[in-house]
Design a protein around this motif. Structure first.
Motif, PDB file in Angstrom:
ATOM      1  N   GLY A 132       0.986  -1.267   0.030  1.00  0.00           N
ATOM      2  CA  GLY A 132      -0.100  -0.067  -0.051  1.00  0.00           C
ATOM      3  C   GLY A 132       0.781   1.284  -0.003  1.00  0.00           C
ATOM      4  O   GLY A 132       0.311   2.497  -0.010  1.00  0.00           O
ATOM      5  N   ARG A 133       2.004   0.917   0.115  1.00  0.00           N
ATOM      6  CA  ARG A 133       3.029   2.413   0.166  1.00  0.00           C
ATOM      7  C   ARG A 133       4.475   2.063  -0.603  1.00  0.00           C
ATOM      8  O   ARG A 133       5.356   2.386  -0.274  1.00  0.00           O
ATOM      9  N   GLU A 134       4.051   1.651  -1.791  1.00  0.00           N
ATOM     10  CA  GLU A 134       5.058   1.036  -2.792  1.00  0.00           C
ATOM     11  C   GLU A 134       6.188   2.305  -3.098  1.00  0.00           C
ATOM     12  O   GLU A 134       5.587   3.480  -3.130  1.00  0.00           O
ATOM     13  N   ARG A 135       7.006   1.979  -3.433  1.00  0.00           N
ATOM     14  CA  ARG A 135       8.196   2.984  -4.118  1.00  0.00           C
ATOM     15  C   ARG A 135       8.150   2.817  -5.687  1.00  0.00           C
ATOM     16  O   ARG A 135       7.987   1.646  -5.973  1.00  0.00           O
ATOM     17  N   TYR A 136       7.982   3.800  -6.453  1.00  0.00           N
ATOM     18  CA  TYR A 136       7.909   3.816  -7.661  1.00  0.00           C
ATOM     19  C   TYR A 136       9.135   4.544  -8.705  1.00  0.00           C
ATOM     20  O   TYR A 136       9.761   5.505  -8.279  1.00  0.00           O
ATOM     21  N   LEU A 137       9.420   3.696  -9.865  1.00  0.00           N
ATOM     22  CA  LEU A 137      10.438   4.425 -10.730  1.00  0.00           C
ATOM     23  C   LEU A 137       9.625   5.375 -11.460  1.00  0.00           C
ATOM     24  O   LEU A 137      10.171   6.339 -11.805  1.00  0.00           O
ATOM     25  N   LEU A 138       8.289   5.171 -11.993  1.00  0.00           N
ATOM     26  CA  LEU A 138       7.619   5.875 -12.814  1.00  0.00           C
ATOM     27  C   LEU A 138       5.974   5.917 -12.321  1.00  0.00           C
ATOM     28  O   LEU A 138       5.771   4.769 -12.154  1.00  0.00           O
ATOM     29  N   ARG A 139       5.347   6.943 -12.230  1.00  0.00           N
ATOM     30  CA  ARG A 139       4.056   7.053 -11.887  1.00  0.00           C
ATOM     31  C   ARG A 139       3.293   6.974 -13.103  1.00  0.00           C
ATOM     32  O   ARG A 139       3.131   7.813 -13.657  1.00  0.00           O
ATOM     33  N   LEU A 140       2.397   5.934 -13.202  1.00  0.00           N
ATOM     34  CA  LEU A 140       1.348   5.750 -14.360  1.00  0.00           C
ATOM     35  C   LEU A 140       0.279   5.170 -13.756  1.00  0.00           C
ATOM     36  O   LEU A 140      -0.497   4.273 -14.371  1.00  0.00           O
ATOM     37  N   GLY A 141      -0.326   5.869 -12.689  1.00  0.00           N
ATOM     38  CA  GLY A 141      -1.655   5.242 -12.000  1.00  0.00           C
ATOM     39  C   GLY A 141      -1.441   3.871 -11.736  1.00  0.00           C
ATOM     40  O   GLY A 141      -0.390   3.425 -11.180  1.00  0.00           O
ATOM     41  N   PRO A 142      -2.362   2.862 -12.206  1.00  0.00           N
ATOM     42  CA  PRO A 142      -2.276   1.341 -11.755  1.00  0.00           C
ATOM     43  C   PRO A 142      -1.203   0.766 -12.395  1.00  0.00           C
ATOM     44  O   PRO A 142      -0.710  -0.132 -12.001  1.00  0.00           O
ATOM     45  N   PHE A 143      -0.773   1.367 -13.466  1.00  0.00           N
ATOM     46  CA  PHE A 143       0.772   0.942 -14.169  1.00  0.00           C
ATOM     47  C   PHE A 143       2.071   1.456 -13.597  1.00  0.00           C
ATOM     48  O   PHE A 143       2.886   1.150 -14.335  1.00  0.00           O
ATOM     49  N   SER A 144       1.839   2.018 -12.369  1.00  0.00           N
ATOM     50  CA  SER A 144       3.118   2.599 -12.067  1.00  0.00           C
ATOM     51  C   SER A 144       4.250   1.436 -12.198  1.00  0.00           C
ATOM     52  O   SER A 144       3.889   0.508 -11.566  1.00  0.00           O
ATOM     53  N   VAL A 145       5.380   1.906 -12.262  1.00  0.00           N
ATOM     54  CA  VAL A 145       6.583   0.825 -12.082  1.00  0.00           C
ATOM     55  C   VAL A 145       7.126   0.654 -10.978  1.00  0.00           C
ATOM     56  O   VAL A 145       7.653   1.931 -10.466  1.00  0.00           O
ATOM     57  N   LEU A 146       7.138  -0.557 -10.213  1.00  0.00           N
ATOM     58  CA  LEU A 146       7.701  -0.616  -8.896  1.00  0.00           C
ATOM     59  C   LEU A 146       9.030  -0.246  -9.060  1.00  0.00           C
ATOM     60  O   LEU A 146       9.904  -0.621  -9.831  1.00  0.00           O
ATOM     61  N   ASN A 147       9.892   0.278  -8.006  1.00  0.00           N
ATOM     62  CA  ASN A 147      11.083   0.316  -7.558  1.00  0.00           C
ATOM     63  C   ASN A 147      11.482  -0.660  -6.705  1.00  0.00           C
ATOM     64  O   ASN A 147      11.568  -0.423  -5.518  1.00  0.00           O
ATOM     65  N   ARG A 148      12.082  -1.644  -7.260  1.00  0.00           N
ATOM     66  CA  ARG A 148      12.007  -3.047  -6.306  1.00  0.00           C
ATOM     67  C   ARG A 148      13.163  -2.809  -5.731  1.00  0.00           C
ATOM     68  O   ARG A 148      13.649  -3.121  -4.303  1.00  0.00           O
TER      69      ARG A 148
END
Lengths: 265, 350
Positions: free
Chosen positions: A114-130
């Motif tokens: 619920g509080r993921e970090r993202y590389l790129l924000r695209l709504g539901p398709f936001s890319v996770l910053n694993r």
């Protein structure tokens, strides 16, 4: 004991102040005119017999129930949380007895749920910053003293103590102001309980405020600064763990021998 | 597909080379645990390879370019829809309406070309979007009305199939523009276009499953809906999106299928949902949610197609195909349950 001194400095503004909370379920008065105070950095236990109102009080403070009467202040502001999410947003993290972990996700994914970090924000398709989440997760677990050998392992294969550790670490992260622990070791064996208690000790060292519901008096005396006792929906009193004998707490809980309680008060 | 196949393979190879590593402890245990995560796929992949080798030995026609490209084209539609089915199953859902949606998209797309004279690329896109719209209804019923996915999509199965027959008068739609044939029958060099479509879907959905918020939340919702809700995940909205994506894929599959036979067939895709579910489950997806991968869906879809193709090549009675596929589903799910029990038992020991 050094901890006590650091508390005195911040005693001016309690983290949580509850005044006159009442709650009725149908014909049952679950809570009546209850007060409670948790100072910043303090570890507080809420004890009482089954049906004394511990769960109801905790649910009101974390937004899962609403009080009929009374009010409470959290971090200096009067609050009426309408949902657990709202309580979370204001800095109250709850570790539920069910732990609320996703068994099929790994430790990192659960810590960031619920509080993921993202590389790129695209709504539901936001890319996770694993990579960032893994690094942060490792630091978080280290800080809270939770030992997990393999961060990429699914929660499913883990022991009860490890699960509890992950849930507590998740609550302790995210700059939460206060953690509510609901029976943190109720389902655990002796060794696992010891590990979880160590984690709670670590939170104390780091100045994290904790409100804990527990049935285990030995644990309560080991872990907290102040013990608040509920009986039949009323707050019977609060005692410093360092200044009270377990027998007195027991008599406060049961109401069996009020006289012996008063001697120590 | 080769990349997903290579990974578990390579690991097994490592085991053989360094038995001494077991004594060291740490890394061995980690590898073993990770292997357990992919082991159901390894089993399915093993079965796939065994069937591949067997068919190569038993039938001289199997290992020919013509036959294999036919298998790939036949498997493509099932595989594309199985990928969407896997995403739905990961959220602890099910979609029984994919066959009906694929048929509806196929005939309406065909009618747009034939009757409305829409250009075929535009009609194809609209066909896919019709699938998406049907998926939106499914998603709305599941996510907002809170119907059980089985019920919501069972209704859509009837609605979509019924609309297919109503709109065509139960007669196939012929007279599609020649250009449209390229989607299902064309080749890019030696590679059939449906295979390229499948690869595109694999890449996109492989990314969605493992790297995006949507993928992560789908697993979380399927694994523990209550936990997802408590952690602030808007589960309903994500469920709607999952069914929309599945609808889009079903629509896409329907358009490819229409192009393959140069017509809109109202009877297309009867039983397709069962193949898609079987493919997902053979590939390790759990109907209880939280489990399933794109590579598993692909392995499952190709396993099913190899069984069908092999039965034809070996002159096995056509009705035995479904019996064999049913058996494979039983074996795959039993194996998965057995494996999960082992993991849980190990957790209690430690």
């Amino acid at each position: 004991m050094e901890q006590m001194n650091s508390q005195d400095a911040s005693v001016t503004e309690p983290m949580l102040k509850v005044e006159g909370i009442s709650k009725r379920f149908g014909g049952v008065q679950a809570l009546q005119d209850v007060d409670l105070q948790v100072d910043t950095g303090e570890h507080v236990a809420l004890v009482g017999d089954n049906g004394a109102g511990k769960s109801t009080l905790v649910k009101i403070l974390t937004g899962a129930e609403h009080a009929d009467d009374g009010s409470f202040w959290f971090a200096g502001e009067e609050r009426h949380f309408r949902s657990p999410l709202e309580a979370r947003r204001h800095g109250i993290e709850t570790v539920y007895q069910t732990l609320a972990l996703a068994d099929h996700l790994d430790v990192v994914a659960n810590l960031f749920l619920g509080r993921e970090r993202y590389l790129l924000r695209l709504g539901p398709f936001s890319v996770l910053n694993r990579a960032a989440m893994k690094t942060e997760a490792r630091a978080l677990l280290e800080r809270t003293g939770v030992q997990i050998p393999d961060l990429g392992a699914m929660i499913m294969g883990m022991s009860g103590g490890q699960r509890q550790g992950v849930a507590i670490a998740r609550a302790a992260g995210w700059g939460s102001k206060m953690i509510v622990l609901d029976e943190p070791t109720a389902a655990l064996g002796v060794q696992e309980t010891a590990k979880v208690e160590e984690i709670i000790h670590t939170l104390k060292d780091q100045g994290v405020t904790v409100l804990m519901v527990s049935h285990n008096l030995r644990q309560v005396f080991d872990l907290v600064d102040t013990i608040w006792v509920l009986r039949h929906g009323r707050m019977v009193g609060a005692r410093k763990a360092a200044e009270v004998r377990p027998q007195e707490i027991v008599s406060m809980i049961t109401g069996a021998d009020d006289a012996s309680g008063l001697e120590f008060a | 597909m080769s990349s997903s196949a290579g990974r578990p393979d390579g690991r097994t190879g490592d085991f053989g080379k360094q038995p001494g590593a077991a004594a060291v402890g740490g890394p061995w245990g980690l590898v073993r645990r990770r292997l357990a995560d992919v082991i159901s796929q390894v089993a399915a992949l093993g079965a796939l390879l065994v069937i591949f080798v067997l068919l190569s030995l038993l039938s001289p026609n199997f290992l020919t370019y013509n036959n294999l490209s036919e298998v790939v084209v036949e498997a493509a539609v099932t595989a594309i829809i199985a990928i969407g089915m896997t995403l739905v199953i990961v959220t602890a859902g099910i979609d029984l309406s994919v066959g009906g949606i694929a048929a509806l998209a196929g005939v309406l797309g065909a009618m747009l070309m034939v009757d409305a004279h829409l250009s075929w690329p535009l009609a194809t896109v609209v066909g896919v979007l019709i699938g998406g719209a049907a998926g939106l209804v499914n998603g709305g019923l599941v996510g907002w009305v809170k119907l059980a996915p089985f019920i919501a999509t069972l209704g859509m199965m009837g609605v979509a199939r019924g609309l297919t027959f109503v709109s065509t008068g139960a007669v196939a739609v012929y007279g599609l523009p020649v250009g449209f044939n390229v989607l299902g029958q064309g080749y890019a060099g030696p590679i059939p276009i449906p295979a390229i479509c499948l690869i595109g879907v694999i890449v996109i959905f492989g990314f969605i499953f493992t790297r995006t918020k949507l993928g992560r939340y789908s697993y979380a919702i399927g694994s523990n809906h209550e936990a997802a809700r408590l952690m602030g995940i808007p589960a309903s909205r994500y469920l709607v999106l999952v069914y929309v994506l599945q609808g889009l894929l079903a629509g896409f599959g329907g358009m490819i299928a229409a192009s393959r036979v140069s017509s809109g067939q109202p009877n297309f895709g009867v039983g397709l949902e069962l193949d898609a579910i079987a493919a997902a489950v053979i590939g390790g997806a759990s109907l209880f949610g939280g489990q399933g991968t794109v590579s598993g869906a692909i392995i499952g879809a190709f396993l099913i197609q190899f069984i069908r193709n092999g039965s034809v090549l070996l002159n096995v009675n056509i009705y035995w195909q479904d019996v064999i596929i049913g058996l494979v589903v039983w074996i795959a799910v039993s194996w998965d349950q057995f494996r999960r029990q082992r993991i849980t038992e190990r957790a209690h020991v430690t």
